[in-house]
Scaffold this motif. Structure first.
Motif, PDB file in Angstrom:
ATOM      1  N   ASN A 293       0.829  -1.208   0.000  1.00 62.95           N
ATOM      2  CA  ASN A 293       0.000   0.000   0.000  1.00 62.95           C
ATOM      3  C   ASN A 293       0.862   1.257   0.000  1.00 62.95           C
ATOM      4  O   ASN A 293       0.581   2.222  -0.726  1.00 62.95           O
ATOM      5  CB  ASN A 293      -0.925   0.009   1.220  1.00 62.95           C
ATOM      6  N   LYS A 296       2.659   1.671  -3.378  1.00 61.44           N
ATOM      7  CA  LYS A 296       1.712   2.185  -4.365  1.00 61.44           C
ATOM      8  C   LYS A 296       1.481   3.679  -4.166  1.00 61.44           C
ATOM      9  O   LYS A 296       1.430   4.449  -5.131  1.00 61.44           O
ATOM     10  CB  LYS A 296       0.378   1.441  -4.263  1.00 61.44           C
ATOM     11  N   GLN A 381     -12.909  -4.541 -11.893  1.00 62.49           N
ATOM     12  CA  GLN A 381     -11.790  -3.971 -11.151  1.00 62.49           C
ATOM     13  C   GLN A 381     -12.242  -3.519  -9.762  1.00 62.49           C
ATOM     14  O   GLN A 381     -11.536  -3.714  -8.773  1.00 62.49           O
ATOM     15  CB  GLN A 381     -11.202  -2.771 -11.908  1.00 62.49           C
ATOM     16  N   GLN A 385     -10.965  -4.910  -6.131  1.00 64.21           N
ATOM     17  CA  GLN A 385     -10.399  -4.019  -5.121  1.00 64.21           C
ATOM     18  C   GLN A 385     -11.099  -4.208  -3.780  1.00 64.21           C
ATOM     19  O   GLN A 385     -10.450  -4.258  -2.726  1.00 64.21           O
ATOM     20  CB  GLN A 385     -10.519  -2.564  -5.570  1.00 64.21           C
ATOM     21  N   GLU A 388      -9.956  -7.321  -2.209  1.00 58.10           N
ATOM     22  CA  GLU A 388      -8.612  -7.155  -1.636  1.00 58.10           C
ATOM     23  C   GLU A 388      -8.694  -6.499  -0.269  1.00 58.10           C
ATOM     24  O   GLU A 388      -7.995  -6.888   0.668  1.00 58.10           O
ATOM     25  CB  GLU A 388      -7.743  -6.313  -2.577  1.00 58.10           C
ATOM     26  N   VAL A 413     -14.262   3.544  -3.866  1.00 54.84           N
ATOM     27  CA  VAL A 413     -13.420   2.472  -4.414  1.00 54.84           C
ATOM     28  C   VAL A 413     -13.175   2.713  -5.897  1.00 54.84           C
ATOM     29  O   VAL A 413     -12.063   2.521  -6.407  1.00 54.84           O
ATOM     30  CB  VAL A 413     -14.079   1.097  -4.190  1.00 54.84           C
ATOM     31  N   VAL A 417      -9.608   2.931  -7.943  1.00 58.18           N
ATOM     32  CA  VAL A 417      -9.289   2.110  -9.110  1.00 58.18           C
ATOM     33  C   VAL A 417      -8.934   2.991 -10.301  1.00 58.18           C
ATOM     34  O   VAL A 417      -7.987   2.716 -11.046  1.00 58.18           O
ATOM     35  CB  VAL A 417     -10.476   1.185  -9.466  1.00 58.18           C
ATOM     36  N   GLU A 420      -5.496   4.215  -9.970  1.00 53.97           N
ATOM     37  CA  GLU A 420      -4.540   3.142 -10.255  1.00 53.97           C
ATOM     38  C   GLU A 420      -4.424   2.895 -11.758  1.00 53.97           C
ATOM     39  O   GLU A 420      -3.332   2.632 -12.273  1.00 53.97           O
ATOM     40  CB  GLU A 420      -4.960   1.863  -9.535  1.00 53.97           C
TER      41      GLU A 420
END
Length: 449
Positions: A293, A296, A381, A385, A388, A413, A417, A420
């Motif tokens: 985390n 990222k 996706q 997420q 996860e 969320v 995404v 990302e």
């Protein structure tokens, strides 16, 4: 209804809106008749109040409502006809000159439009991709921290299930001491300089170094007097930069006992069978998740910096002002939740301006990159997420339900995404340099605790 669009600045525009007086009056009369059906007044039954009295009571309010509706509709039509994307809210003011056509009421609507975003050649952008590893040493450090979190104390010199703490009965680093103390400056006690049965752990740094040194080496019942110089930047303004004399009396010494790394310790960490190997695997998995985390996040920051550096756009002042307001409200709420009184606390807007401008700029850039490259968050996706997130909880199904039962939570969320997707897109285009970062540096030296 609207005149041509005037360009006042790079992003600032103005249009003039003219509303026919007859249309306003007709709509006002229509709404007054509707209001009259439920109007009340002393001496009259509901719905039987004379129209003249209804107009006196509600006319001004209804006229303002009608004007707002008609001006707002006309503004939306004008911006739509001219293909203008309005940023924020327009400033609408009555037109004061004599240019309005007879039988109309004219208003000036001043507003900003969204800018054109020019993204440079991302193949020339430089991005640092952070990397970090979790070694056995990090697992060992984490176990030590977990042991310290479960420390308990025994009175030094008294027999307990874990011993008596040894033959040295003096206070030393790691011991918890209980003292009485009184401090004076020029022979006068000062506020906050006196306490009874005050407990603290030597070596934790909660007290000033000179104070800890004064208690270290004493035995129970002993008293010591010593000078203490308060730093110039000490939080207590009344004593900052001054030298006080403290007298302390040691009343109790307790030594620290940390649990052994055994099956019971593993069970306390949620390993049912107390298997130490499983415990280490569990700790490693948690550390790797946290490292991932943070890696990222650091890589994302590098990507966002590169996007800002490689983009050209003018930022709407209206959107920055709105973001400043949002940040100020957020700060007030955060401080209020911590028990701080914020009603009388000044919040200068300039404190938030730089952050707000960056956020708005970045938001406009991201929107352009997403639209141009079709990087919207896909349902699969978002689901991945959420799953996860759920992995780190005891009941993953409850976490899934938490997100999928609330559209606003799911939107959060989706935003993650989307970011990302942008990060991965830029990493695929830019000049990427791997940057190894030490575990302690990545975790801020205290993240494990």
């Amino acid at each position: 209804m609207a005149t041509a669009v005037e360009t006042l600045d790079k992003l600032e525009r103005r249009i003039t809106i003219a509303v026919p007086v007859a249309d306003v009056q007709a709509e006002v009369e229509k709404r007054l008749k509707v209001r009259a059906r439920t109007a009340k007044a002393p001496g009259f039954r509901q719905g039987k109040v004379p129209m003249k009295m209804v107009a006196q009571q509600y006319g001004y309010q209804i006229e303002n409502e009608v004007l707002n509706d008609k001006v707002g509709r006309a503004f939306n039509e004008a911006t739509s006809e001219n293909n203008l994307r309005v940023a924020g809210y327009p400033k609408i003011e009555p037109k004061t000159d004599e240019s309005a056509a007879e039988g109309t009421i004219a208003f000036n609507a001043t507003f900003e439009v969204y800018p054109e975003v020019k993204i440079g050649d991302l193949s020339k952008a430089e991005v640092e991709k952070i990397t970090a590893d979790v070694s056995e040493a990090e697992i060992d450090k984490t176990i030590e921290i977990l042991r310290k979190q479960r420390v308990h104390y025994h009175v030094k010199g008294e027999q307990s299930a874990h011993g008596d703490g040894g033959s040295d009965l003096t206070a030393k680093s790691g011991d918890r001491v209980t003292i009485d103390f009184v401090g004076t400056i020029d022979g006068v006690e000062f506020q906050g300089g006196k306490a009874e049965d005050y407990a603290f752990v030597l070596g934790e740094g909660r007290m000033l170094a000179e104070f800890e040194a004064g208690a270290t080496g004493l035995k129970v019942g002993e008293t010591k007097t010593f000078p203490l110089s308060f730093p110039a930047d000490y939080h207590g303004a009344d004593v900052a930069g001054k030298t006080a004399e403290f007298k302390i009396t040691l009343k109790q010494i307790e030594w620290a006992h940390m649990p052994e790394v055994d099956a019971e310790f593993a069970k306390s960490l949620g390993i049912p069978d107390g298997d130490l190997g499983k415990m280490r695997e569990d700790i490693k998995a948690n550390l790797q998740r946290e490292v991932l985390n943070r890696v990222k996040s650091r890589t994302k920051d590098s990507v966002m910096d590169a996007l800002i550096k490689n983009s050209e756009l003018d930022v709407p002042k209206t959107l920055v002002d709105q973001e400043v307001d949002r940040l100020m409200d957020q700060t007030r709420q955060d401080m209020a939740q911590r028990g701080m009184k914020v009603s009388d606390m000044p919040f200068p807007r300039e404190l938030f301006s730089e952050q707000a401008e960056r956020r708005v700029r970045l938001g406009l850039i991201l929107a352009d990159v997403v639209k141009a490259n079709e990087l919207q968050a896909k349902p699969e996706q978002v689901k991945a997420q959420v799953e996860e997130f759920a992995q780190s909880y005891e009941d993953p199904q409850q976490v899934l339900k938490y997100y999928f039962s609330d559209r606003s939570r799911l939107a959060e969320v989706e935003a993650l995404v989307l970011e990302e997707n942008v990060v991965n897109y830029v990493l695929g285009k830019a000049k990427v340099t791997d940057k190894p970062v030490a575990f302690d540096e990545l975790m801020g030296n205290n993240a494990q605790g």
